[in-house]
Design a protein around this motif. Structure first.
Motif, PDB file in Angstrom:
ATOM      1  N   UNK A 142     -35.102 -39.457  19.606  1.00 53.14           N
ATOM      2  CA  UNK A 142     -35.783 -38.382  20.334  1.00 53.14           C
ATOM      3  C   UNK A 142     -36.839 -37.746  19.447  1.00 53.14           C
ATOM      4  N   UNK A 143     -38.056 -37.589  19.947  1.00 55.95           N
ATOM      5  CA  UNK A 143     -39.082 -36.891  19.214  1.00 55.95           C
ATOM      6  C   UNK A 143     -38.825 -35.388  19.281  1.00 55.95           C
ATOM      7  N   UNK A 144     -39.385 -34.666  18.312  1.00 59.06           N
ATOM      8  CA  UNK A 144     -39.328 -33.210  18.371  1.00 59.06           C
ATOM      9  C   UNK A 144     -40.003 -32.760  19.670  1.00 59.06           C
ATOM     10  N   UNK A 145     -39.344 -31.901  20.444  1.00 60.22           N
ATOM     11  CA  UNK A 145     -39.924 -31.534  21.743  1.00 60.22           C
ATOM     12  C   UNK A 145     -41.247 -30.800  21.605  1.00 60.22           C
ATOM     13  N   UNK A 146     -42.117 -30.973  22.580  1.00 59.25           N
ATOM     14  CA  UNK A 146     -43.396 -30.289  22.632  1.00 59.25           C
ATOM     15  C   UNK A 146     -43.413 -29.375  23.850  1.00 59.25           C
ATOM     16  N   UNK A 147     -43.873 -28.149  23.662  1.00 60.64           N
ATOM     17  CA  UNK A 147     -43.888 -27.169  24.737  1.00 60.64           C
ATOM     18  C   UNK A 147     -45.296 -26.711  25.040  1.00 60.64           C
ATOM     19  N   UNK A 148     -45.465 -26.136  26.198  1.00 64.87           N
ATOM     20  CA  UNK A 148     -46.727 -25.502  26.552  1.00 64.87           C
ATOM     21  C   UNK A 148     -46.615 -24.004  26.296  1.00 64.87           C
ATOM     22  N   UNK A 149     -47.760 -23.370  26.141  1.00 64.40           N
ATOM     23  CA  UNK A 149     -47.800 -21.937  25.854  1.00 64.40           C
ATOM     24  C   UNK A 149     -47.329 -21.153  27.076  1.00 64.40           C
ATOM     25  N   UNK A 150     -46.364 -20.265  26.879  1.00 62.44           N
ATOM     26  CA  UNK A 150     -45.800 -19.507  27.987  1.00 62.44           C
ATOM     27  C   UNK A 150     -46.857 -18.635  28.672  1.00 62.44           C
ATOM     28  N   UNK A 151     -47.923 -18.309  27.960  1.00 63.22           N
ATOM     29  CA  UNK A 151     -48.987 -17.498  28.561  1.00 63.22           C
ATOM     30  C   UNK A 151     -49.703 -18.245  29.682  1.00 63.22           C
ATOM     31  N   UNK A 152     -49.570 -19.580  29.709  1.00 64.77           N
ATOM     32  CA  UNK A 152     -50.273 -20.400  30.696  1.00 64.77           C
ATOM     33  C   UNK A 152     -49.431 -20.736  31.927  1.00 64.77           C
ATOM     34  N   UNK A 153     -48.208 -20.239  31.996  1.00 62.76           N
ATOM     35  CA  UNK A 153     -47.316 -20.642  33.075  1.00 62.76           C
ATOM     36  C   UNK A 153     -47.692 -19.987  34.404  1.00 62.76           C
ATOM     37  N   UNK A 154     -47.483 -20.709  35.482  1.00 61.05           N
ATOM     38  CA  UNK A 154     -47.611 -20.177  36.836  1.00 61.05           C
ATOM     39  C   UNK A 154     -46.241 -19.646  37.242  1.00 61.05           C
ATOM     40  N   UNK A 155     -46.097 -18.345  37.326  1.00 60.23           N
ATOM     41  CA  UNK A 155     -44.784 -17.744  37.578  1.00 60.23           C
ATOM     42  C   UNK A 155     -44.228 -18.068  38.959  1.00 60.23           C
ATOM     43  N   UNK A 156     -45.022 -18.625  39.839  1.00 58.06           N
ATOM     44  CA  UNK A 156     -44.498 -19.030  41.148  1.00 58.06           C
ATOM     45  C   UNK A 156     -43.795 -20.377  41.074  1.00 58.06           C
ATOM     46  N   UNK A 157     -43.873 -21.049  39.922  1.00 55.87           N
ATOM     47  CA  UNK A 157     -43.307 -22.393  39.787  1.00 55.87           C
ATOM     48  C   UNK A 157     -42.116 -22.460  38.840  1.00 55.87           C
ATOM     49  N   UNK A 158     -41.642 -21.326  38.360  1.00 56.94           N
ATOM     50  CA  UNK A 158     -40.518 -21.330  37.410  1.00 56.94           C
ATOM     51  C   UNK A 158     -39.213 -21.663  38.125  1.00 56.94           C
ATOM     52  N   UNK A 159     -38.490 -22.622  37.579  1.00 56.73           N
ATOM     53  CA  UNK A 159     -37.227 -23.051  38.181  1.00 56.73           C
ATOM     54  C   UNK A 159     -36.006 -22.563  37.413  1.00 56.73           C
ATOM     55  N   UNK A 160     -36.176 -22.302  36.126  1.00 54.93           N
ATOM     56  CA  UNK A 160     -35.011 -22.023  35.280  1.00 54.93           C
ATOM     57  C   UNK A 160     -35.475 -21.405  33.977  1.00 54.93           C
ATOM     58  N   UNK A 161     -34.601 -20.616  33.358  1.00 55.21           N
ATOM     59  CA  UNK A 161     -34.855 -20.067  32.020  1.00 55.21           C
ATOM     60  C   UNK A 161     -33.729 -20.486  31.079  1.00 55.21           C
ATOM     61  N   UNK A 162     -34.076 -20.666  29.828  1.00 60.22           N
ATOM     62  CA  UNK A 162     -33.099 -20.948  28.773  1.00 60.22           C
ATOM     63  C   UNK A 162     -33.318 -19.915  27.679  1.00 60.22           C
ATOM     64  N   UNK A 163     -32.245 -19.355  27.151  1.00 58.36           N
ATOM     65  CA  UNK A 163     -32.415 -18.324  26.128  1.00 58.36           C
ATOM     66  C   UNK A 163     -31.584 -18.599  24.898  1.00 58.36           C
ATOM     67  N   UNK A 164     -32.021 -18.006  23.784  1.00 58.07           N
ATOM     68  CA  UNK A 164     -31.343 -18.092  22.493  1.00 58.07           C
ATOM     69  C   UNK A 164     -31.130 -16.686  21.972  1.00 58.07           C
ATOM     70  N   UNK A 165     -30.045 -16.496  21.258  1.00 61.18           N
ATOM     71  CA  UNK A 165     -29.777 -15.182  20.693  1.00 61.18           C
ATOM     72  C   UNK A 165     -28.947 -15.318  19.427  1.00 61.18           C
ATOM     73  N   UNK A 166     -29.159 -14.397  18.500  1.00 59.73           N
ATOM     74  CA  UNK A 166     -28.311 -14.342  17.318  1.00 59.73           C
ATOM     75  C   UNK A 166     -26.945 -13.760  17.655  1.00 59.73           C
ATOM     76  N   UNK A 167     -26.831 -13.108  18.797  1.00 57.04           N
ATOM     77  CA  UNK A 167     -25.550 -12.518  19.221  1.00 57.04           C
ATOM     78  C   UNK A 167     -24.634 -13.610  19.762  1.00 57.04           C
ATOM     79  N   UNK A 168     -23.379 -13.551  19.408  1.00 56.27           N
ATOM     80  CA  UNK A 168     -22.424 -14.537  19.916  1.00 56.27           C
ATOM     81  C   UNK A 168     -21.988 -14.232  21.343  1.00 56.27           C
ATOM     82  N   UNK A 169     -22.228 -12.998  21.803  1.00 59.64           N
ATOM     83  CA  UNK A 169     -21.790 -12.611  23.140  1.00 59.64           C
ATOM     84  C   UNK A 169     -22.949 -12.508  24.131  1.00 59.64           C
ATOM     85  N   UNK A 170     -24.096 -13.115  23.801  1.00 60.47           N
ATOM     86  CA  UNK A 170     -25.280 -12.969  24.657  1.00 60.47           C
ATOM     87  C   UNK A 170     -25.061 -13.560  26.050  1.00 60.47           C
TER      88      UNK A 170
END
Length: 279
Positions: A142-170
């Motif tokens: 697997x190659x290192x993933x490549x992402x697009x800049x979030x500033x360029x997203x069309x908010x009418x097309x978002x299907x899902x969000x993924x989040x990261x946190x330093x908190x274990x209870x996030x």
């Protein structure tokens, strides 16, 4: 040939060893089952445009992506259910206020800030480096993933969000805070600490998309098997005749499946397909 069956396969941790390899037996199992007249579908939390090309090259009859927000039968779209714009705007406000690092998925791409892109690329490099001595019977780095800049997203097309946190209870906090509108589950990123999760609309799951695919194909759920290793696979276990957890799945998740196969590194899909007569 036995009666036609249909299998729904998770990607990360089931087909793909968390961004690194695919067992040759998995390729043979999928192609063998399809040659025998059975259907085999992907069922992934990934965006369709973020599925590794070597997974696609195996060959499938269709795909569920974005955790159930989208589904195809061949080239035909049977589920297309992005988040309402007001919902994603409220979700972004919540994640920003909670200090969560996040990425957003459309059907075609994944978008993230520069900070999140750097964090994820470092995590992936660390993961690949720590697993560089894997068995040579595995393939498809697997190659290192490549992402697009979030500033360029069309908010009418978002299907899902993924989040990261330093908190274990996030994840637990997000589940409690967002339960009225959103479906929140623990994610499967191999993090060194903290936690990560996935957020979709309430009622939008792999299970809901599978039912839409089965209805379109006029196949009874009893003829379906599903195989996965993550918490976003629970609903597909629930709707299919047989729900199978990978041997590398968390022990608590294995208890929710009808049975457990071997791990992604130990021919898990091949062994499950053999047991259920697909090959």
């Amino acid at each position: 040939m036995t009666s036609r069956r249909i299998a729904f396969l998770d990607v990360d941790g089931t087909i793909l060893d968390h961004g690194k390899t695919i067992a040759r037996s998995t390729v043979e199992a999928v192609r063998g089952a399809r040659a025998a007249g059975h259907y085999v579908y992907l069922s992934t939390g990934r965006a369709a445009g973020d599925i590794h090309p070597d997974v696609i090259k195996i060959g499938f009859d269709g795909a569920i992506s974005n955790g159930g927000a989208y589904a195809t039968v061949g080239d035909l779209s049977v589920v297309c259910d992005p988040m309402p714009r007001d919902a994603i705007e409220a979700l972004i406000t919540y994640m920003d206020a909670s200090g969560l690092l996040y990425l957003l998925q459309t059907d075609t791409a994944v978008y993230a800030s520069a900070q999140v892109q750097q964090t994820l690329e470092e995590l992936m490099r660390s993961w690949v480096s720590s697993h560089s001595d894997e068995d040579s019977a595995q393939t498809a780095p697997q190659e290192v993933p490549r992402f697009r800049d979030v500033a360029d997203i069309d908010l009418t097309q978002v299907a899902k969000a993924v989040f990261l946190s330093e908190r274990t209870d996030a994840v637990e906090r997000a589940q409690a805070d967002l339960k009225d509108q959103f479906h929140v589950v623990a994610g499967s990123m191999p993090l060194p600490g903290g936690s990560n999760g996935e957020i979709g609309m309430r009622g939008t799951t792999k299970g809901s998309a599978i039912l839409s695919v089965l209805t379109h194909l006029a196949i009874d759920p009893s003829a379906a098997i599903s195989i996965g290793d993550s918490w976003n696979d629970v609903e597909m276990f629930e709707v299919c005749g047989v729900g199978i957890a990978m041997g590398n799945a968390p022990a608590a998740l294995q208890k929710l499946a009808d049975e457990v196969t071997t791990s992604v590194r130990d021919d898990g899909i091949w062994n499950a397909f053999c047991k259920h007569g697909l090959i």
